[in-house]
Design an enzyme around this catalytic site. Structure first.
Site, mmCIF file in Angstrom:
data_model
loop_
_atom_site.group_PDB
_atom_site.id
_atom_site.type_symbol
_atom_site.label_atom_id
_atom_site.label_comp_id
_atom_site.label_asym_id
_atom_site.label_seq_id
_atom_site.Cartn_x
_atom_site.Cartn_y
_atom_site.Cartn_z
ATOM 1 N N GLY B 73 -49.142 105.089 -25.332
ATOM 2 C CA GLY B 73 -48.842 106.473 -25.014
ATOM 3 C C GLY B 73 -48.868 107.357 -26.249
ATOM 4 O O GLY B 73 -49.337 108.495 -26.214
ATOM 5 N N THR B 74 -48.382 106.806 -27.347
ATOM 6 C CA THR B 74 -48.324 107.577 -28.592
ATOM 7 C C THR B 74 -49.721 107.970 -29.056
ATOM 8 O O THR B 74 -49.955 109.115 -29.463
ATOM 9 C CB THR B 74 -47.603 106.746 -29.675
ATOM 10 N N ASN B 155 -37.632 111.073 -20.863
ATOM 11 C CA ASN B 155 -37.314 109.643 -20.875
ATOM 12 C C ASN B 155 -35.817 109.358 -20.881
ATOM 13 O O ASN B 155 -35.388 108.320 -20.407
ATOM 14 C CB ASN B 155 -37.995 108.957 -22.061
ATOM 15 N N GLY B 204 -49.099 101.996 -20.333
ATOM 16 C CA GLY B 204 -49.070 100.857 -19.420
ATOM 17 C C GLY B 204 -47.704 100.217 -19.248
ATOM 18 O O GLY B 204 -47.308 99.875 -18.134
ATOM 19 N N HIS B 205 -46.987 100.078 -20.379
ATOM 20 C CA HIS B 205 -45.780 99.259 -20.284
ATOM 21 C C HIS B 205 -44.619 99.933 -19.567
ATOM 22 O O HIS B 205 -43.574 99.320 -19.382
ATOM 23 C CB HIS B 205 -45.362 98.743 -21.670
ATOM 24 N N THR B 241 -63.420 98.079 -29.859
ATOM 25 C CA THR B 241 -63.649 97.214 -28.703
ATOM 26 C C THR B 241 -62.428 97.250 -27.790
ATOM 27 O O THR B 241 -61.291 97.157 -28.251
ATOM 28 C CB THR B 241 -63.942 95.779 -29.170
ATOM 29 N N CYS B 329 -25.200 105.355 -33.155
ATOM 30 C CA CYS B 329 -25.310 103.995 -33.678
ATOM 31 C C CYS B 329 -26.473 103.228 -33.078
ATOM 32 O O CYS B 329 -26.927 102.253 -33.650
ATOM 33 C CB CYS B 329 -24.023 103.233 -33.423
HETATM 34 C C1 PLP Z 1 -41.979 110.196 -22.794
HETATM 35 C C2 PLP Z 1 -42.617 109.141 -23.635
HETATM 36 N N1 PLP Z 1 -43.703 109.452 -24.352
HETATM 37 C C3 PLP Z 1 -44.331 108.530 -25.115
HETATM 38 C C4 PLP Z 1 -43.869 107.233 -25.205
HETATM 39 C C5 PLP Z 1 -44.573 106.284 -26.103
HETATM 40 O O1 PLP Z 1 -45.353 105.353 -25.416
HETATM 41 P P1 PLP Z 1 -45.881 104.074 -26.173
HETATM 42 O O2 PLP Z 1 -44.701 103.201 -26.390
HETATM 43 O O3 PLP Z 1 -46.875 103.430 -25.239
HETATM 44 O O4 PLP Z 1 -46.521 104.524 -27.422
HETATM 45 C C6 PLP Z 1 -42.732 106.882 -24.471
HETATM 46 C C7 PLP Z 1 -42.197 105.510 -24.535
HETATM 47 O O5 PLP Z 1 -41.191 105.221 -25.164
HETATM 48 C C8 PLP Z 1 -42.089 107.859 -23.678
HETATM 49 O O6 PLP Z 1 -40.983 107.569 -22.987
#
Ligand code: PLP
Lengths: 280, 391
Positions: B73-74, B155, B204-205, B241, B329
Site C-alpha cells: 500500500g505504501t 485505520n 493485499g494483507h 518482475t 508506549c
Molecule cells: C490506511 C493505510 N494506508 C497504508 C497502509 C500501508 O500499507 P502497506 O503495509 O501494504 O504498505 C496501511 C497499513 O498499515 C493503512 O492502514
C-alpha cells in the site's frame, strides 16, 4: 512488542505494595496524565530511626512504569532514608534485570518519586521543581536534563529522550537539548580539574587536550633534537604515538616516550594515560 | 497464555484465507516461469496475472488496464502522489488530512526530497468525531493545488470520509485526486467507474492476501509517471518482475471479498456492535472514538480513561486477545496517536485507547469471551492508577 525481562513481567502482572500507606509521612508525585505516565509513592517512616517502614505506589503508565514502581517499593522498605536516597535509576532498572532503553525514563520516574517523597517527609522543596522548562510537551526542565546527563552519562539527544522524555514530543527543543548536552559534557570535563578530583573525559576531549599538550610542551622540546611526534590513536586511556624525524630512528625513543611524553601527558591531561608507540 | 488466539487486529493485518493460500501455492511450486517469457509454460503464469487483474478490477469497479500491481500500500501511495505532482510541476500545493496513515502523511511532509522544491501542504482538520469539514476543504482548493490525497477510511477509528463528493469537487477544479483505500477495500462497496477518483491505493494483507503486495488504480486517461523505472512489466508503469504468487493471491482475495462484503456489513457489523455496546455498558468511563455512523463495519476504537494502553494490551495478550492501542508506549514514540490528537481526544483518554478490528473469521463466542475478560483487566489497572477515583 517490547522485550521485557521475566522480572518486569512478574512485577507488572503481580504488582507489590499497591495503594497508599496507612500513615502518609512522605508523599511523592511525579509525571502527569498528559505525559502518559505518572507515579505516586507514599512512605511511612519510623521517626526514631528514619527507616522506611512501608511504601506503596499508584501508577498510571505502561508495563515498565508499573514494574519500576513496584520494584522501587520493594527496594526501599526497611531502608533508612539515607540508604534509600542512594538508589539510582540504574539500580531500579538493574533490579528488574534491565529495561528496554526506550523505557529508561520509567526508572528515572521511580527515583524522582522517591526523592519527592523523602523531601516531603523532611519538609523540603525539591530543586527539580525549579529550572527552566526546555521540553514543553513533557514539561522537562534544564535542571532535570543536566542531572540525567551527568548521572547516566548520556551522550546523545536520543539518550536524553529515553531517560527524561524531553524531545520525545514535537521535537522542537532538539537544538536546545543538543546545546545543553554539549555544555554539560564540556563542563563535566572541566569541573573535576578545578576541584582536583579524578577526571572523566570523553575520547574527543582527551584527543583535543593531548594535541594541545603535544603542541605546546612536547614538540618544541623534541624539535630541538631534530625530532617530532604525532598522535596516532586514543583508545580509552591508551594513547598511541608515532615518533618522527630523528626520534623515529633514535634507539632511545622508547625511553623518551615513557620517561618524557607519558609523564607530561599524565601530568597535564589525565594521570591514568598509558602512552605507547605505534605507527600510522 | 493459553493456546487460543482471539484475533481482533485485522486493521493491522489479516490472516491469509485458506482458499487464497491454495490459489497461490502452484505459483510457488510448479508454475515458476517468468510471465514475460515466450514459451507456453510461462504463458500459464501470465494467465494467472491476467486473471488476478480482472478479479481486482471487478471488486472496485475498475477496468483491468487501470490496475497496476505494486509491492504494498505504501508504494501505491508514494507512486500516486509523486506521479500527480509531476503531472503539474508548476503547482506547489497539496491537500491532505491530519489523520492520514504515515504512508501519505510523511510523504507529503517530505515531498521536497523528491521534487527538489517546497510544497505548501494543507492538512485538513477533523472534528471530535474524526469527520472532515467540507467547507474547509472547498476553501483550500486552489489553482495552485496539484493533488488531493484523502484516505477512504481511517485505520485507527474506521471513520469513512466522503470520497465521492470530495473527488467531484477536486475534478471540477482540474485537480488530481488520490485516495488511500487500504482499509476500505473489501469492507465497503467501491465503484470507481462512477467516481472522479484518479488514483486509489489498496494493500493485499488487509484483505486476507499475503503481506507485500498492493495495487495502484490509475483512472484511464489520467497522466502517469512511474515510480519504479525498469522493464516493461505492468505496461511500463512499474518495473520489476511481478510477485506472481502474491498477485494471484490478491486476485483470489478480491474475488472472495465480493462475497465477504455482505457478511462484513451484516454479521461482522453485528459482532462489532455487540462488542462495542457491551464494553461501553460494562466498563465505566469508557468512550467511543470516532463517528458511530460513518464508520467501517469492523472497527471499534474505545478509550478506557485513566489507564494506559500498553498495560491493557499486555494483560489482553495473556488471555490470547490481540488488538492495538493509540497510546504513546505502543506507538514507539512518546506521544499518543496523531489521529486521536487531531480529534482532540483528551490525554486522559488517548493514552488508554484500544482498537478492536474484526474480520469474518471472528465468532460470537470470541466476542463474549472478550466482553467477560476486559472489565476485570481495566478494573485491575485502574486500581493501580493514581488518577482513578472510585465512586
Ligand atoms: C490506511 C493505510 N494506508 C497504508 C497502509 C500501508 O500499507 P502497506 O503495509 O501494504 O504498505 C496501511 C497499513 O498499515 C493503512 O492502514
Amino acid at each position: 512488542m517490547w522485550d521485557y525481562t521475566e522480572k518486569v513481567k512478574d512485577h507488572f502482572e503481580n504488582p507489590r505494595n499497591v495503594g497508599v500507606v496507612d500513615r502518609v509521612d512522605g508523599d511523592g508525585q511525579v509525571g502527569s496524565l498528559s505525559c502518559g505516565d505518572a507515579l505516586r509513592l507514599t512512605i511511612q517512616v519510623d521517626k526514631a530511626s528514619d527507616r522506611i517502614e512501608d511504601a506503596r505506589f499508584q501508577t498510571f503508565g505502561c508495563a515498565s512504569a508499573i514494574a519500576s514502581s513496584s520494584a522501587l517499593t520493594e527496594m526501599v522498605i526497611g531502608k533508612t532514608l539515607d540508604e534509600a536516597s542512594k538508589i539510582t535509576n540504574e539500580d531500579i532498572a538493574n533490579y528488574l534485570g534491565g529495561l528496554p532503553k526506550e523505557k529508561m525514563h520509567c526508572s528515572v520516574m521511580g527515583r524522582e518519586a522517591l526523592e519527592a517523597a523523602s523531601a516531603d517527609y523532611r519538609g523540603l522543596v525539591l530543586p527539580m521543581a525549579q529550572g527552566e522548562v526546555v521540553c514543553e510537551c513533557f514539561g522537562v526542565t534544564d535542571l532535570e536534563i543536566i542531572r540525567a546527563i551527568k548521572e547516566s552519562h548520556l551522550r546523545s539527544v536520543e539518550e536524553i529522550t529515553n531517560f527524561t522524555k524531553a524531545g520525545g514530543g514535537c521535537g522542537k527543543c532538539e537544538e536546545k537539548l543538543r546545546a545543553i548536552l554539549q555544555k554539560t559534557v564540556q563542563g563535566e570535563a572541566a569541573q573535576p580539574a578545578a576541584s582536583g578530583k579524578p577526571k572523566r573525559m570523553t575520547t574527543l576531549q582527551k584527543v583535543k587536550k593531548i594535541e594541545e599538550v603535544l603542541d605546546r610542551e612536547i614538540r618544541p622540546v623534541l624539535k630541538k633534537d631534530g625530532g617530532d611526534i604525532e598522535l596516532v590513536d586514543v583508545d580509552g586511556d591508551i594513547v598511541t604515538v608515532a615518533m618522527r624525524g630523528a626520534c623515529g630512528t633514535c634507539a632511545k625513543s622508547q625511553t623518551t616516550i615513557k620517561e618524557y611524553v607519558e609523564k607530561k601527558l599524565r601530568e597535564l591531561v589525565l594521570d591514568s594515560l598509558i602512552v605507547e608507540e605505534g605507527s600510522l | 497464555m493459553s493456546g487460543r488466539i482471539i484475533y481482533l487486529d485485522n486493521n493491522a493485518t489479516t490472516p491469509v484465507d485458506p482458499e487464497v493460500r491454495a490459489a497461490m501455492m502452484p505459483y510457488l511450486t510448479d508454475l515458476y516461469g517468468n510471465p514475460s517469457s515466450m514459451y507456453s509454460f510461462a504463458g500459464e503464469v501470465a494467465a494467472g496475472l491476467k486473471r488476478a487483474r480482472a478479479q481486482v478490477a471487478a471488486l472496485i469497479g475498475a477496468m483491468p488496464e487501470e490496475i497496476t500491481f505494486t509491492s504494498c500500500g505504501t508504494e501505491s501511495d508514494s507512486t500516486a502522489i509523486l506521479s500527480a505532482v509531476r503531472t503539474f510541476p508548476e503547482k506547489r500545493h497539496i491537500i491532505t488530512t491530519r489523520v492520514e496513515h504515515p504512508a501519505v502523511k510523511n510523504l507529503c511532509e517530505n515531498i521536497s526530497l523528491f521534487t527538489g522544491h517546497k510544497y505548501r501542504v494543507t492538512q485538513l482538520k477533523v472534528d471530535d468525531r474524526g469527520m472532515l469539514d467540507l467547507a474547509e476543504y472547498e476553501a483550500a482548493l486552489s489553482d495552485d493545488t496539484a493533488v488531493v490525497s484523502v484516505m477512504w477510511a481511517n485505520n485507527e477509528t474506521g471513520v469513512i470520509f466522503p470520497i465521492a463528493e470530495m473527488a467531484r469537487m477536486a475534478k471540477k477544479r482540474g485537480i488530481l485526486f488520490h485516495t488511500d483505500a487500504v482499509q476500505a477495500v473489501g469492507k465497503v462497496p467501491i465503484d470507481l467507474a462512477a467516481l472522479d477518483v484518479d488514483f486509489l491505493s489498496l494493500s493485499g494483507h488487509k484483505l486476507h492476501a499475503p503481506k507485500g503486495v498492493g495495487v495502484l488504480y490509475v483512472k484511464k486517461g489520467t497522466l502517469f509517471t512511474p515510480f519504479l523505472i525498469g522493464g516493461h512489466q505492468e505496461r511500463g508503469r512499474r518495473g520489476g518482475t511481478e510477485n506472481v504468487a502474491s498477485i494471484v493471491a490478491l486476485g483470489k482475495a478480491c474475488e472472495l471479498a465480493v462475497s465477504h462484503m455482505a457478511q462484513e456489513n451484516s454479521r461482522v457489523r453485528a459482532l462489532r456492535d455487540r462488542l462495542e455496546e457491551g464494553l461501553l455498558a460494562r466498563i465505566p468511563k469508557s468512550i467511543l472514538n470516532g463517528d458511530k455512523i460513518n464508520r467501517l463495519p469492523n472497527t471499534c476504537n474505545i478509550s478506557f480513561e485513566y489507564v494506559e494502553g500498553e498495560a491493557i494490551l499486555l494483560h489482553m495478550n495473556r488471555e490470547g486477545i490481540c488488538a492495538s492501542s493509540g497510546s504513546a508506549c505502543t506507538s514507539g514514540s512518546l506521544e499518543p496517536s496523531h489521529v486521536l490528537r487531531a480529534m482532540g481526544v483528551p490525554f486522559t483518554a488517548a493514552h488508554g485507547s484500544i482498537r478492536f478490528s474484526l474480520s469474518v473469521y471472528n465468532t460470537e463466542e470470541e466476542i463474549d469471551f472478550v466482553l467477560d475478560t476486559m472489565p476485570p483487566i481495566i478494573a485491575s489497572l485502574r486500581k493501580l492508577s493514581p488518577f482513578w477515583k472510585e465512586d
